[in-house]
Scaffold this motif. Structure first.
Motif, PDB file in Angstrom:
ATOM      1  N   LYS A   1      16.753  -4.800 -15.710  1.00 51.96           N
ATOM      2  CA  LYS A   1      16.358  -4.861 -14.305  1.00 51.96           C
ATOM      3  C   LYS A   1      16.395  -3.464 -13.705  1.00 51.96           C
ATOM      4  CE  LYS A   1      15.985  -8.081 -11.770  1.00 51.96           C
ATOM      5  NZ  LYS A   1      16.903  -8.684 -10.829  1.00 51.96           N
ATOM      6  N   LEU A   2      15.298  -3.045 -13.084  1.00 55.46           N
ATOM      7  CA  LEU A   2      15.210  -1.751 -12.423  1.00 55.46           C
ATOM      8  C   LEU A   2      15.463  -1.871 -10.924  1.00 55.46           C
ATOM      9  CD1 LEU A   2      12.074  -0.252 -14.243  1.00 55.46           C
ATOM     10  CD2 LEU A   2      14.499   0.166 -14.732  1.00 55.46           C
ATOM     11  N   PHE A   3      14.766  -2.792 -10.281  1.00 57.75           N
ATOM     12  CA  PHE A   3      15.017  -3.025  -8.854  1.00 57.75           C
ATOM     13  C   PHE A   3      14.346  -4.330  -8.443  1.00 57.75           C
ATOM     14  CE2 PHE A   3      11.173  -0.472  -9.101  1.00 57.75           C
ATOM     15  CZ  PHE A   3      10.299  -1.049  -8.182  1.00 57.75           C
ATOM     16  N   LYS A   4      14.589  -4.695  -7.202  1.00 60.71           N
ATOM     17  CA  LYS A   4      14.104  -5.965  -6.670  1.00 60.71           C
ATOM     18  C   LYS A   4      13.677  -5.773  -5.225  1.00 60.71           C
ATOM     19  CE  LYS A   4      15.750 -10.716  -5.912  1.00 60.71           C
ATOM     20  NZ  LYS A   4      16.873 -11.647  -6.202  1.00 60.71           N
ATOM     21  N   LEU A   5      12.512  -6.364  -4.853  1.00 59.32           N
ATOM     22  CA  LEU A   5      12.018  -6.297  -3.485  1.00 59.32           C
ATOM     23  C   LEU A   5      11.823  -7.708  -2.945  1.00 59.32           C
ATOM     24  CD1 LEU A   5       9.247  -3.539  -3.820  1.00 59.32           C
ATOM     25  CD2 LEU A   5      11.563  -3.267  -2.933  1.00 59.32           C
TER      26      LEU A   5
ATOM     27  N   ASN B   1      -8.100  -9.856   7.674  1.00 63.19           N
ATOM     28  CA  ASN B   1      -8.289  -8.874   6.612  1.00 63.19           C
ATOM     29  C   ASN B   1      -7.353  -9.132   5.432  1.00 63.19           C
ATOM     30  OD1 ASN B   1     -10.169  -7.436   8.201  1.00 63.19           O
ATOM     31  ND2 ASN B   1      -8.508  -6.336   9.210  1.00 63.19           N
ATOM     32  N   VAL B   2      -7.819  -8.732   4.264  1.00 64.57           N
ATOM     33  CA  VAL B   2      -6.981  -8.742   3.069  1.00 64.57           C
ATOM     34  C   VAL B   2      -6.304  -7.389   2.960  1.00 64.57           C
ATOM     35  CG1 VAL B   2      -6.986  -8.817   0.554  1.00 64.57           C
ATOM     36  CG2 VAL B   2      -8.365 -10.433   1.846  1.00 64.57           C
ATOM     37  N   MET B   3      -5.023  -7.399   2.582  1.00 64.91           N
ATOM     38  CA  MET B   3      -4.329  -6.130   2.404  1.00 64.91           C
ATOM     39  C   MET B   3      -3.633  -6.126   1.052  1.00 64.91           C
ATOM     40  SD  MET B   3      -1.044  -6.630   4.915  1.00 64.91           S
ATOM     41  CE  MET B   3       0.106  -7.998   4.678  1.00 64.91           C
ATOM     42  N   LEU B   4      -3.537  -4.945   0.473  1.00 63.72           N
ATOM     43  CA  LEU B   4      -2.803  -4.738  -0.767  1.00 63.72           C
ATOM     44  C   LEU B   4      -1.565  -3.916  -0.440  1.00 63.72           C
ATOM     45  CD1 LEU B   4      -5.674  -3.869  -3.274  1.00 63.72           C
ATOM     46  CD2 LEU B   4      -4.332  -5.960  -3.197  1.00 63.72           C
ATOM     47  N   ARG B   5      -0.382  -4.473  -0.723  1.00 66.07           N
ATOM     48  CA  ARG B   5       0.870  -3.753  -0.479  1.00 66.07           C
ATOM     49  C   ARG B   5       1.310  -3.113  -1.790  1.00 66.07           C
ATOM     50  NH1 ARG B   5       4.795  -7.645   0.799  1.00 66.07           N
ATOM     51  NH2 ARG B   5       3.431  -9.180  -0.146  1.00 66.07           N
ATOM     52  N   VAL B   6       1.249  -1.811  -1.827  1.00 65.70           N
ATOM     53  CA  VAL B   6       1.564  -1.068  -3.046  1.00 65.70           C
ATOM     54  C   VAL B   6       3.079  -0.946  -3.194  1.00 65.70           C
ATOM     55  CG1 VAL B   6       1.236   1.104  -4.281  1.00 65.70           C
ATOM     56  CG2 VAL B   6      -0.590   0.207  -2.811  1.00 65.70           C
ATOM     57  N   ILE B   7       3.554  -1.109  -4.414  1.00 67.35           N
ATOM     58  CA  ILE B   7       4.978  -0.923  -4.709  1.00 67.35           C
ATOM     59  C   ILE B   7       5.193   0.505  -5.205  1.00 67.35           C
ATOM     60  CG2 ILE B   7       6.907  -1.658  -6.150  1.00 67.35           C
ATOM     61  CD1 ILE B   7       5.649  -4.430  -6.241  1.00 67.35           C
ATOM     62  N   ASP B   8       6.040   1.240  -4.502  1.00 66.80           N
ATOM     63  CA  ASP B   8       6.352   2.625  -4.868  1.00 66.80           C
ATOM     64  C   ASP B   8       7.560   2.599  -5.802  1.00 66.80           C
ATOM     65  OD1 ASP B   8       7.128   5.291  -5.050  1.00 66.80           O
ATOM     66  OD2 ASP B   8       6.489   5.736  -2.996  1.00 66.80           O
ATOM     67  N   ALA B   9       7.297   2.729  -7.113  1.00 68.84           N
ATOM     68  CA  ALA B   9       8.375   2.627  -8.099  1.00 68.84           C
ATOM     69  C   ALA B   9       9.341   3.797  -8.014  1.00 68.84           C
ATOM     70  CB  ALA B   9       7.783   2.536  -9.505  1.00 68.84           C
ATOM     71  N   ASP B  10       8.887   4.953  -7.543  1.00 65.07           N
ATOM     72  CA  ASP B  10       9.762   6.124  -7.478  1.00 65.07           C
ATOM     73  C   ASP B  10      10.900   5.923  -6.481  1.00 65.07           C
ATOM     74  OD1 ASP B  10       8.255   7.436  -9.389  1.00 65.07           O
ATOM     75  OD2 ASP B  10       6.940   8.359  -7.895  1.00 65.07           O
ATOM     76  N   VAL B  11      10.567   5.326  -5.330  1.00 66.51           N
ATOM     77  CA  VAL B  11      11.603   5.117  -4.310  1.00 66.51           C
ATOM     78  C   VAL B  11      12.088   3.670  -4.288  1.00 66.51           C
ATOM     79  CG1 VAL B  11      10.730   6.990  -2.886  1.00 66.51           C
ATOM     80  CG2 VAL B  11       9.879   4.668  -2.516  1.00 66.51           C
ATOM     81  N   LYS B  12      11.524   2.858  -5.186  1.00 66.09           N
ATOM     82  CA  LYS B  12      11.924   1.456  -5.320  1.00 66.09           C
ATOM     83  C   LYS B  12      11.814   0.715  -3.989  1.00 66.09           C
ATOM     84  CE  LYS B  12      15.092   2.604  -9.082  1.00 66.09           C
ATOM     85  NZ  LYS B  12      16.469   2.532  -9.611  1.00 66.09           N
ATOM     86  N   ALA B  13      10.616   0.829  -3.387  1.00 65.74           N
ATOM     87  CA  ALA B  13      10.384   0.195  -2.085  1.00 65.74           C
ATOM     88  C   ALA B  13       8.891  -0.064  -1.934  1.00 65.74           C
ATOM     89  CB  ALA B  13      10.885   1.093  -0.960  1.00 65.74           C
TER      90      ALA B  13
END
Length: 766
Positions: free
Chosen positions: A223-227, A253-265
């Protein structure tokens, strides 16, 4: 005419709108360069339907395509299992992975259920990662229902969840299990835990979306992280930069929420305007694609704008639910379409696999595709089927559907914007090639020479003849012996009543109808439920307008005494419609009870099928007569049209337009109407007689030979009253409202209407 043109110009400026957002930042309508044709073409690929029951989770790994199939088990159709298949991108060498099997054991008490494979991903080493859900059920059936003979509705009603489990596994290319992700922490923390989707980042990290969170593991399962999951995360995807994004909605509208793996958020949000209900990965040119109506759009990698990639109807595809889209590097696209199909009372879904070449093709001089525009108010599946069939078969022409409801405003004259837009296009020489005239002032436009006579096209047709159709119905819509519209099906609008009230014969005048009402003062609702004076007048005059205007001669006749009587009659109604008091006992009476009590004398009615006879017997409480709307000539039984096609005089290719329209008129197409959900009478005489004969012998339809004779008699009397000019209707209702409000007399209102209408009609004629 100059005054009318100025009015149309003003209206057009007021009604100018942008026809739907198609881009990330602003609306755009990007077309391919004129030297290229963007038309999808089927490419060679085997039909897998006889081997693979369902196709889902399509993924590309180099030159190999993997997909899964949900299939019934060999011993019990109530249990489902999954298979994974592999096939070369050129359609050769279909292989079922020999070592793949469901991981879940069948509970001993389970009576149905099985495993659902919800995601398949390919890692950098060519291994498969799969997310699976197993759901098992029992049935708490009553003692008198046997599970082996129970209906599908009964099984769903008494089904109870027994257990549900989820897993994420890594498999080799043959299906051998290499690794399992430990989900016990999430399972123990959430009684309703379920995996929604699976995705791999470019680094090989494993993203598991559940109904509560997005959990990120490395390739070894650590496990690396969890959102916290902020919404539904069924369709996670890896973007072209290697990051993982979760789709969702924000308003329209449709939106894409990107996961930033570097900051784990959670990182940036990409918003896509438009009616995209689902986003798919594209290719280098269009990293993201989506479906809007019959079009596939791609987000251009350079401009960030939405560009139309292709129209499904051009390939003969009627899009239902597009569930898989995979771009193959050689220019093809593979997709699945979950399409609904009607057959009688049964509605089923079938997953279709399509492989298309969507690369723009150079246009060879002299072989350009001629595009014909079909103008409709609203699109429907019958139209889409015909357009798809025509476009797929023709190598020289294509039909483009344009929906004009987008130009409308929310006012009393709901279709005014669409009619005004069409009128301006006709005036400026930009008329569509084909128009569904069921919502336009047809007679008015025929008098202006807008449409071509279709009789010469029928007479020259190698298969169709005038005698193939119900002549009395075609005759009803003729204007000066010409046929300027034709329709696949029709209904009848009329007034019905008891013979004991109005006599046995069809037809009457306004004076006769008003005399009947005045002779029965106890009839509180002579024509049925009452709304307001203006609303009742509007509904009535739309059915009787042919008594007072003649578009051929351009004359009006509202100064006749019978129109004054109509105004005086509807002037008795409330000025404004009020909310219904459902505590009033009269709202709980059936129609035939109101007839019995003398409260009701007649009823407006519509006949679309032979089953409507029983309905009208119920309305009248027994025998009824097609009395018709009051008229100065003939019988007021009116043809009503759901869709009717006319070819404009400026059509780019009249014969090609006819080749499209005739699709609706063949016996084959007419017989398919009912299965397509069209419940109107067919215009084809052979099919009409077949359906009527079948109705007479059908024990479930209360329709007799005497009823059939009555239908034939009614059809011999039908007339046609097209949608009239909305501007003319405004002239009528403005002065009528002055009378209803008590400011002028009915005679004054009729004189004002006659004066204004005469000027308007003369402008149309000259």
């Amino acid at each position: 005419m100059r005054k009318l043109l100025s009015l149309f110009l003003i209206i057009l400026l007021l009604f100018t709108t942008t026809a739907g957002c198609k881009s990330v930042d602003e609306s755009t309508d990007n077309d391919m360069p004129p030297e290229h044709l963007n038309r999808p073409q089927y490419t060679s690929f085997p039909d897998l339907s006889s081997i693979v029951p369902n196709i889902d989770n399509i993924v590309l790994a180099g030159d190999l395509i993997y997909f899964s199939s949900s299939e019934e088990t060999e011993n019990n159709s109530l249990f489902l299992t999954n298979k994974i298949y592999r096939i070369n991108a050129d359609g050769t060498n279909l292989v079922k992975l020999p070592n793949y099997a469901d991981i879940f054991e069948l509970p001993p008490d389970a009576q149905s259920g099985g495993c659902e494979l919800i995601s398949v991903c390919i890692d950098n080493d060519g291994n498969l990662w799969v997310a699976e859900i197993a759901s098992f059920y029992v049935y708490d059936l009553p003692s008198d229902i046997d599970i082996n003979t129970a209906t599908q509705n009964q099984l769903e009603q008494y089904r109870r969840l027994l257990s549900r489990q989820s897993s994420v596994r890594k498999l080799d290319s043959t299906g051998v299990e290499l690794q399992t992700i430990d989900l016990s922490e999430e399972t123990n923390a959430n009684d309703f835990f379920v995996v929604e989707s699976l995705c791999l980042s470019s680094k090989g990290d494993v993203y598991v979306a559940t109904n509560m969170s997005v959990d990120v593991f490395d390739a070894m399962g650590n496990k690396l992280f969890k959102l916290a999951n902020q919404g539904f995360a069924k369709d996670m995807m890896r973007l072209s930069d290697g990051n993982v994004a979760v789709p969702g909605r924000q308003g329209s509208n449709v939106m894409l929420r990107v996961i930033d793996a570097d900051v784990k958020a959670w990182g940036e949000t990409i918003t896509i305007s438009g009616n995209a209900y689902r986003i798919f990965l594209g290719n280098d040119e269009f990293p993201l694609v989506f479906i809007d109506g019959d079009q596939m759009y791609g987000i251009d990698a350079k401009t960030n704008e939405a560009v139309s990639i292709f129209n499904f109807l051009d390939a003969g595809i009627i899009p239902g639910v597009i569930e898989n889209v995979v771009f193959i590097p050689d220019g093809r696209i593979m997709l699945t379409n979950r399409a609904g199909r009607s057959s009688g009372d049964t509605y089923t879904h079938k997953t279709e696999l399509h492989v298309l070449d969507i690369a723009p093709k150079p246009v060879i001089p002299g072989q350009e595709i001629i595009e014909l525009t079909l103008a409709v108010r609203f699109n429907n599946n019958e139209l889409r089927r015909a357009v798809a069939q025509y476009n797929a078969q023709s190598s020289t022409h294509k039909i483009n559907i344009v929906e004009y409801h987008r130009f409308e405003k929310n006012d009393a004259f709901f279709s005014r914007g669409s009619v005004d837009k069409l009128a301006m296009e006709i005036i400026t020489g930009n008329a569509p090639d084909i128009i569904d005239v069921s919502f336009v002032p047809y007679s008015q436009w025929v008098s202006r020479g807008v449409f071509v006579d279709l009789y010469p096209l029928i007479d020259a047709d190698p298969e169709l003849r005038r005698s193939d159709f119900l002549e009395s119905v075609l005759n009803a819509v003729e204007i000066k012996g010409g046929l300027y519209q034709i329709f696949p099906s029709f209904g009848i609008s009329t007034m019905v009543s008891r013979p004991s009230i109005v006599g046995e014969n069809m037809g009457w005048t306004v004076e006769e109808m008003i005399s009947l009402i005045e002779a029965n003062p106890g009839a509180d609702w002579p024509m049925g439920a009452i709304s307001s004076s203006s609303m009742e007048l509007s509904a009535f005059t739309r059915q009787t307008m042919e008594n007072y205007v003649d578009w051929v001669s351009g004359t009006a006749h509202f100064d006749r005494g019978d129109f004054v009587k109509i105004l005086e009659y509807f002037g008795r109604y409330p000025l404004e419609w009020s909310l219904i008091d459902f505590d009033d006992p009269k709202w709980h009476k059936l129609s035939h009870e109101l007839f019995d009590e003398g409260k009701k004398l007649m009823s407006s009615s519509y006949f679309y099928s032979f089953m409507d006879f029983e309905l009208n017997r119920d309305i009248c409480g027994g025998d009824f007569v097609f009395k018709g709307y009051p008229t100065v000539r003939g019988v007021g039984n009116h043809v009503t049209l759901e869709a009717s096609f006319a070819i404009t005089s400026g059509c780019k290719d009249v014969q090609a337009a006819w080749e499209f329209i005739r699709i609706f008129l063949t016996e084959k197409s007419q017989r398919e109407r009912e299965n397509a959900g069209v419940h109107f009478f067919p215009i084809n005489k052979v099919v009409f007689n077949e359906e009527m004969a079948r109705a007479v012998t059908d024990a479930d339809i209360a329709f007799t030979q005497q009823d059939a004779d009555q239908v034939i008699a009614m059809l011999s009397t039908v007339t046609y009253s097209s949608v009239q000019s909305l501007l003319l209707e405004e002239i009528i209702y403005e002065s009528a409202f002055e009378y209803f409000s008590g400011r002028i007399t009915a005679q004054d209102a009729a004189r004002i209407i006659q004066s204004r209408a005469s000027i308007f009609m003369s402008e149309q004629a000259g």
